[in-house]
Design a protein around this motif. Structure first.
Motif, PDB file in Angstrom:
ATOM      1  N   LEU A  94     -25.188  32.850 -47.210  1.00 28.65           N
ATOM      2  CA  LEU A  94     -25.898  33.145 -45.852  1.00 28.65           C
ATOM      3  C   LEU A  94     -26.841  32.490 -45.379  1.00 28.65           C
ATOM      4  N   LEU A  95     -27.725  31.745 -46.255  1.00 27.03           N
ATOM      5  CA  LEU A  95     -28.707  30.929 -45.956  1.00 27.03           C
ATOM      6  C   LEU A  95     -28.176  29.594 -45.519  1.00 27.03           C
ATOM      7  N   SER A  96     -27.065  29.105 -46.299  1.00 30.26           N
ATOM      8  CA  SER A  96     -26.323  27.854 -45.889  1.00 30.26           C
ATOM      9  C   SER A  96     -25.778  27.785 -44.589  1.00 30.26           C
ATOM     10  N   LEU A  97     -25.189  29.013 -44.442  1.00 29.68           N
ATOM     11  CA  LEU A  97     -24.364  29.213 -42.961  1.00 29.68           C
ATOM     12  C   LEU A  97     -25.326  29.351 -41.894  1.00 29.68           C
ATOM     13  N   ALA A  98     -26.517  29.939 -42.210  1.00 26.20           N
ATOM     14  CA  ALA A  98     -27.634  29.777 -41.123  1.00 26.20           C
ATOM     15  C   ALA A  98     -28.059  28.671 -40.758  1.00 26.20           C
ATOM     16  N   LEU A  99     -27.993  27.766 -41.836  1.00 29.79           N
ATOM     17  CA  LEU A  99     -28.696  26.423 -41.579  1.00 29.79           C
ATOM     18  C   LEU A  99     -27.389  25.554 -40.880  1.00 29.79           C
ATOM     19  N   SER A 100     -26.458  26.051 -40.903  1.00 32.08           N
ATOM     20  CA  SER A 100     -25.404  25.105 -40.029  1.00 32.08           C
ATOM     21  C   SER A 100     -25.873  25.147 -38.781  1.00 32.08           C
ATOM     22  N   ARG A 101     -26.441  26.172 -37.819  1.00 35.46           N
ATOM     23  CA  ARG A 101     -26.876  26.122 -36.794  1.00 35.46           C
ATOM     24  C   ARG A 101     -27.961  25.150 -36.424  1.00 35.46           C
ATOM     25  N   LEU A 102     -28.853  25.093 -37.351  1.00 37.13           N
ATOM     26  CA  LEU A 102     -29.702  23.824 -37.394  1.00 37.13           C
ATOM     27  C   LEU A 102     -29.182  22.513 -37.315  1.00 37.13           C
ATOM     28  N   TYR A 105     -27.918  21.769 -34.119  1.00 35.78           N
ATOM     29  CA  TYR A 105     -28.902  21.396 -33.281  1.00 35.78           C
ATOM     30  C   TYR A 105     -29.417  19.784 -33.479  1.00 35.78           C
ATOM     31  N   LEU A 106     -29.408  19.458 -34.684  1.00 39.32           N
ATOM     32  CA  LEU A 106     -30.147  18.153 -34.993  1.00 39.32           C
ATOM     33  C   LEU A 106     -29.106  17.178 -34.986  1.00 39.32           C
ATOM     34  N   THR A 107     -27.789  17.312 -35.248  1.00 33.95           N
ATOM     35  CA  THR A 107     -26.687  16.121 -35.120  1.00 33.95           C
ATOM     36  C   THR A 107     -25.924  16.105 -33.920  1.00 33.95           C
ATOM     37  N   GLY A 108     -25.875  17.321 -33.225  1.00 35.51           N
ATOM     38  CA  GLY A 108     -24.849  17.332 -32.252  1.00 35.51           C
ATOM     39  C   GLY A 108     -23.597  17.363 -32.530  1.00 35.51           C
ATOM     40  N   SER A 109     -23.230  17.744 -33.976  1.00 37.32           N
ATOM     41  CA  SER A 109     -21.744  17.888 -34.507  1.00 37.32           C
ATOM     42  C   SER A 109     -21.368  19.190 -34.026  1.00 37.32           C
ATOM     43  N   THR A 110     -19.913  19.290 -34.659  1.00 36.66           N
ATOM     44  CA  THR A 110     -19.086  20.285 -34.262  1.00 36.66           C
ATOM     45  C   THR A 110     -19.514  21.368 -34.968  1.00 36.66           C
ATOM     46  N   PRO A 111     -19.079  22.684 -34.502  1.00 36.28           N
ATOM     47  CA  PRO A 111     -19.196  23.865 -35.776  1.00 36.28           C
ATOM     48  C   PRO A 111     -18.321  23.713 -37.016  1.00 36.28           C
ATOM     49  N   LEU A 140     -19.799  12.732 -42.215  1.00 34.19           N
ATOM     50  CA  LEU A 140     -21.197  13.760 -42.208  1.00 34.19           C
ATOM     51  C   LEU A 140     -21.176  14.934 -43.467  1.00 34.19           C
ATOM     52  N   VAL A 141     -19.714  15.304 -43.631  1.00 40.48           N
ATOM     53  CA  VAL A 141     -19.561  16.416 -44.691  1.00 40.48           C
ATOM     54  C   VAL A 141     -19.742  15.971 -46.064  1.00 40.48           C
ATOM     55  N   THR A 142     -19.332  14.717 -45.937  1.00 39.28           N
ATOM     56  CA  THR A 142     -19.328  13.819 -47.318  1.00 39.28           C
ATOM     57  C   THR A 142     -20.699  13.597 -47.753  1.00 39.28           C
ATOM     58  N   LEU A 143     -21.661  12.842 -46.698  1.00 40.10           N
ATOM     59  CA  LEU A 143     -22.918  12.508 -46.910  1.00 40.10           C
ATOM     60  C   LEU A 143     -23.808  13.665 -47.223  1.00 40.10           C
ATOM     61  N   MET A 255     -18.509   4.501 -41.188  1.00 47.64           N
ATOM     62  CA  MET A 255     -19.853   3.992 -41.571  1.00 47.64           C
ATOM     63  C   MET A 255     -20.860   3.588 -40.318  1.00 47.64           C
ATOM     64  N   THR A 256     -20.016   2.969 -39.380  1.00 44.90           N
ATOM     65  CA  THR A 256     -20.693   2.584 -38.171  1.00 44.90           C
ATOM     66  C   THR A 256     -21.203   3.817 -37.461  1.00 44.90           C
ATOM     67  N   GLN A 257     -20.914   4.871 -37.453  1.00 43.90           N
ATOM     68  CA  GLN A 257     -21.581   5.985 -36.692  1.00 43.90           C
ATOM     69  C   GLN A 257     -22.996   6.551 -37.246  1.00 43.90           C
ATOM     70  N   LEU A 258     -23.188   6.281 -38.515  1.00 44.40           N
ATOM     71  CA  LEU A 258     -24.405   6.550 -39.154  1.00 44.40           C
ATOM     72  C   LEU A 258     -25.535   6.080 -38.442  1.00 44.40           C
ATOM     73  N   ASN A 259     -26.832   6.730 -38.192  1.00 46.65           N
ATOM     74  CA  ASN A 259     -28.009   6.309 -37.767  1.00 46.65           C
ATOM     75  C   ASN A 259     -29.028   6.973 -38.348  1.00 46.65           C
ATOM     76  N   LYS A 260     -30.371   6.785 -38.145  1.00 47.52           N
ATOM     77  CA  LYS A 260     -31.592   7.241 -38.484  1.00 47.52           C
ATOM     78  C   LYS A 260     -31.669   8.901 -38.301  1.00 47.52           C
ATOM     79  N   ARG A 261     -31.209   9.397 -37.062  1.00 51.28           N
ATOM     80  CA  ARG A 261     -31.389  10.598 -36.899  1.00 51.28           C
ATOM     81  C   ARG A 261     -30.195  11.442 -37.857  1.00 51.28           C
ATOM     82  N   LEU A 262     -29.135  11.087 -38.067  1.00 52.38           N
ATOM     83  CA  LEU A 262     -28.512  11.878 -38.938  1.00 52.38           C
ATOM     84  C   LEU A 262     -28.803  11.727 -40.379  1.00 52.38           C
ATOM     85  N   ILE A 263     -29.456  10.701 -40.871  1.00 51.18           N
ATOM     86  CA  ILE A 263     -29.959  10.585 -42.174  1.00 51.18           C
ATOM     87  C   ILE A 263     -30.983  11.697 -42.279  1.00 51.18           C
TER      88      ILE A 263
END
Length: 353
Positions: A94-102, A105-111, A140-143, A255-263
């Motif tokens: 439940l904690l991990s799934l709650a963090l998926s909302r964060l 927000y941080l990455t703009g990724s899909t659910p 993103l999932v892998t990293l 790899m070209t899609q990776l940036n500081k915000r994602l890290i």
């Protein structure tokens, strides 16, 4: 020529993996093959011959090894502490799934990406689902999943070391024979039944059928025959190389899609998950007789292999910690993975309407 290039890549993956293993790196054969594949794509710049069935074979071999861990003894170890195991597993998930909302927000990724990146202790299973889910960002999932393993290895031993049990060290895990030492002709039914189960699950569009098919077959084998085994390391290493090459090919193209915000987002999410788990354990300890070290290692969102190594080094209760993690692995695979799979299909249907 293309077959020769593939064989050279496999040789390079084995060489790099051996070096990483000598350095004591976690999951050296998986990471080594991924590194070799990414270097191949960057340096050779020629199309790599890699049939999809080879990657599927690697997944199936890993699934057999996971399934072989659910033995009668493992079930007996779980029985006395089943409620605690279940409650701890639910709280961490439940904690991990709650963090998926964060994470969204941080990455703009899909659910889809956020959910698959957030579920703890399920690297192989989540990567397989990320491959199948078109709206999931496999990079993103892998990293996220891989960096969590690294952070677990860096942080958990330090935290666990502060709370080492004062009592005697837990019992050593029961040794299981390698399949090469106890092989009997009847065992040939395992791969046949596994592929039949995979085919059946795929026919009904069951999520992660490639992983679940062999696991279901091994559970039935263990509980009905009593013949327990573990795959020889050579099979596991080959499986990791094949799977690592497949994932490496996909990562190299993204790899070209990776940036500081994602890290930053990946690190923040994983750190909150690790220390959030620690808080859950502090609360949980108030209602149990277990020591903090054992509970923390039981709940830590990492892989079974890495956590058990840490448990041995810090004098943890190996049987208890193994039980919690084995339960979580199978709970994720048998319950969470199908639920997530059907939820992602629901999201897709909702978008198309």
């Amino acid at each position: 020529m293309k077959v020769l290039r593939f064989l050279l890549l496999v040789a390079a993956a084995a060489l790099i993996s051996t070096g990483l293993s000598a350095l004591g790196m976690i999951l050296p054969w998986l990471f080594g093959s991924m590194i070799a594949t990414i270097l191949y794509i960057r340096l050779v710049r020629r199309e790599l011959f890699f049939p999809r069935w080879l990657g599927d074979l690697g997944v199936a071999i890993m699934a057999v090894e996971i399934g072989s861990t659910l033995t009668l003894d493992a079930l007996m170890d779980m029985r006395d502490d089943l409620f605690n195991i279940f409650l701890m597993t639910i709280l961490v998930l439940l904690l991990s799934l709650a963090l998926s909302r964060l994470f969204i927000y941080l990455t703009g990724s899909t659910p889809e990406t956020a959910i698959l990146a957030s579920v703890p202790g399920a690297l192989s299973q989540m990567l397989i689902m990320a491959e199948e889910e078109k709206r999931a960002d496999i990079l993103l999932v892998t990293l996220t999943q891989m960096s969590r393993i690294i952070l677990i290895v860096l942080i958990v031993p330090f935290v666990s070391g502060l709370f080492q049990p004062s009592s005697e060290i837990g019992a050593e895990p029961v040794a299981v024979d390698y399949i090469s030492t106890i092989f009997i002709p009847e065992m040939l039914i395992i791969p046949v039944a596994a592929f039949a189960m995979i085919f059946l699950l795929q026919k009904i569009n069951f999520p992660a059928s490639l992983m679940l098919g062999p696991i279901i077959v091994l559970i039935i084998w263990n509980l009905t025959t009593g013949i327990e085994f573990s795959l020889d390391l050579v099979f596991i290493n080959i499986a990791q190389i094949l799977f690592g090459i497949r994932i490496g090919l996909q990562i190299a193209s993204l790899m070209t899609q990776l940036n500081k915000r994602l890290i930053f987002s990946i690190l923040l999410q994983n750190l909150i998950l690790i220390f959030g788990t620690m808080f859950i354990v502090f609360i949980f300890q108030l209602f149990t007789v277990h020591q903090f070290n054992d509970l923390f290692l039981s709940a830590a969102p990492g892989g079974l292999g890495q956590i058990i190594v840490i448990a041995i080094e810090t004098g943890g209760n190996i049987a208890m910690i193994s039980s919690y993690h084995i339960f979580r692995i199978f709970f994720i695979i048998i319950v969470v993975v199908p639920i997530v799979g059907y939820y992602l299909k629901y999201l897709n249907r909702k978008r198309t309407q």
